[in-house]
Enzyme design. Structure first.
Site, PDB file in Angstrom:
ATOM      1  N   ASP A 291      42.371  33.991  43.992  1.00 41.70           N
ATOM      2  CA  ASP A 291      41.261  34.536  43.205  1.00 41.70           C
ATOM      3  C   ASP A 291      40.529  35.535  44.091  1.00 41.70           C
ATOM      4  OD1 ASP A 291      39.058  34.878  41.370  1.00 41.70           O
ATOM      5  OD2 ASP A 291      39.541  32.945  40.503  1.00 41.70           O
ATOM      6  N   HIS A 326      41.875  38.584  43.190  1.00 40.57           N
ATOM      7  CA  HIS A 326      41.349  39.343  42.058  1.00 40.57           C
ATOM      8  C   HIS A 326      40.383  40.415  42.517  1.00 40.57           C
ATOM      9  CE1 HIS A 326      42.225  35.725  39.180  1.00 40.57           C
ATOM     10  NE2 HIS A 326      43.301  36.238  39.715  1.00 40.57           N
TER      11      HIS A 326
END
Length: 503
Positions: A291, A326
């Site tokens: 992430d 991300h």
């Protein structure tokens, strides 16, 4: 060229910054070094190709001199009030769960002392640390979470005084304890060349990323709350069940020379999430996660009592490498308590979905302000700079009141973004948009300054969405998207490998 400086010291380890010309996370050329004792005797020597040098196996309360071609630095290791060997309390690679024995060993560590874990792989449930101690993992040592969560300790949302202890995405919630949990642990140091494995790839942690099971949310790997004077150095921290390292309501936090590594498909495994923290230095950290690499938080506004909200301030991120993930450095979306005075410098972002990423939405309130990002090199980052005030998080993220482009009344729940500076940034092979800014019509993004921002575009790029907001159209090779945003400056397009040409 700057001279070497000390980042972090414990009784037996040191983290040193070697800021040679052209250094980001890696050095432009390998650098030889020698370490001498106070009498000039050679202790050790070597060569490094990264800017943050970690030294271990030092002697407590001893003076050393590190010599390099760019200068030297003298330092004194911290004293140690006593060294405890975990094996003396029954901690063993043969035991299926060493948590009870580790608790006994921690209890035996004197104030200012060190608990040493020697080479070997030690399985354990959550371990609760204490103030003024050092946890030292030798090279070859691995502390690994057990796979079975039966009888796994849980942290309540609040302690008996009303302080928030357990959290989930910015709100007080009961959660499973971290493998290493530290509450009120002032003066704590986690250090060494060993591994802390959160066990996310074992058991079923990654199968229920947004659920509650047994009445609790998923654990972190390292969770430090209500503490000051905390340091993490040297370690490899990996396979986290959710956020990897989560300092909460902490002050004076140093993170240096560590590696955080989670599989690319592991859910919500952010690397480092300082939440409502002040005076944080993150230097020479190597990220590869599932992430966001670094996500700075400040709590999320909820219904009713919002006394859990507190700002994150004075956070410096330098000489780090962010890979995959991300976002490389992300502010929000839980930022209701304000995120201010953030510096990101001399870092490289490689193949992250976005580079510098600011995200919030109506209902959050709070402010993101005074963010400086300079001397950054990005490669294969589809959108190098993204600021989104329509981020469609939470169950109501797509509701009309959240996503409507019509102005709404300004109140305490209206978020604000202002005072963002990008300077001396190069982004290679951008696919979507160099800069994508989407502000609220009732609270535009203001005071954005862009200076010396050079961009090249990936010729094989396919159209995609630069921001996670409803109503966005796919783009490819966009220079600047600025909706409800004031931007001063311009980017330069690089025609690689030829000279720069204006956009």
């Amino acid at each position: 060229m700057s001279t070497p400086r000390v980042l972090c010291l414990t009784s037996r380890t040191a983290a040193i910054l070697l800021p040679a010309d052209g250094a980001y996370f890696a050095l432009a050329a390998p650098l030889a070094w020698t370490l001498e004792d106070a009498g000039g005797g050679l202790v050790m020597s070597g060569t490094t190709d990264i800017v943050a040098l970690f030294l271990d196996d030092l002697t407590p309360d001893s003076r050393y001199i590190l010599r390099t071609p760019i200068g030297e630095v003298e330092f004194l290791t911290r004293p140690c009030a006593g060294l405890i060997d975990a094996r003396d309390f029954g901690v063993s690679p043969e035991h299926p769960n060493n948590a009870a024995m580790l608790a006994q060993a921690i209890a035996a560590v004197p104030t200012g002392g060190t608990l040493r874990i020697t080479a070997g792989r030690y399985l354990s449930g959550p371990v609760f640390l204490k103030p003024e101690m050092t946890l030292l993992l030798d090279s070859g040592a691995e502390l690994a979470a057990i796979s079975d969560r039966a009888d796994w300790p849980q942290l309540p949302a609040h302690d008996e005084t009303g302080r928030v202890i357990g959290t989930w995405e910015g709100l007080p919630e009961r959660s499973f304890a971290a493998l290493l949990t530290a509450i009120d642990c002032h003066g704590l140091a986690l250090t060494g060349c060993g591994i802390i494995d959160g066990g996310g790839d074992r058991g079923d942690w990654w199968d229920w990323p947004k659920e509650t099971r047994e009445g609790a949310r998923r654990p972190r790997t390292v969770q430090i709350a209500h503490s000051s004077g905390v340091s993490l150095s040297g370690l490899n921290i990996r396979n986290s069940p959710s956020w990897t390292v989560h300092p909460y309501r902490c002050r004076d936090v140093t993170v240096a020379c560590i590696r955080i590594d989670n599989p690319p498909d592991s859910p919500n495994t952010d690397g480092l999430n300082p939440e409502s923290c002040t005076d944080v230095a993150i230097t020479g950290v190597d990220f590869s996660v599932g992430d966001d690499c670094i996500a700075i938080k400040a709590g999320k506004r909820g219904p009713g009592d919002n006394t859990h909200l507190a700002p994150s301030r004075n956070i410096a991120i330098t000489h780090c490498r962010m890979q995959r993930g991300h976002g490389a450095v992300v502010l929000g979306s839980e930022m209701s308590g304000d995120i201010r005075d953030i510096t990101v410098a001399h870092c490289t972002f490689d193949s992250t979905d976005r580079g510098l990423r600011l995200k919030t939405r109506r209902g959050r309130g709070g402010m993101i302000a005074d963010v400086r990002c300079h001397d950054i090199v990005m490669t294969d980052v589809p959108t190098p700079f993204a600021a989104n005030a329509f981020y469609h998080c939470d169950p109501d993220g797509h509701a009309p009141w959240v996503q409507s482009r019509a102005p709404r009344p300004v109140d305490a729940t209206t978020p604000e973004i202002k005072g963002i500076e990008l300077r001396d940034v190069t982004a290679h092979r951008v696919s979507l948009a160099a800069i994508a800014l989407l502000g609220l019509p009732e609270a535009p993004i203001t005071d954005v300054s862009i200076r010396n921002f050079a961009v090249s575009f990936d010729p094989a790029a396919q159209p995609g969405l630069p921001l996670m907001a409803d109503g966005m159209e796919p783009v490819r090779h966009a220079d600047l998207i600025a909706i409800n945003a004031e931007v001063d400056g311009q980017a330069t397009r690089i025609a690689e490998p030829e000279a720069d040409v204006p956009c």
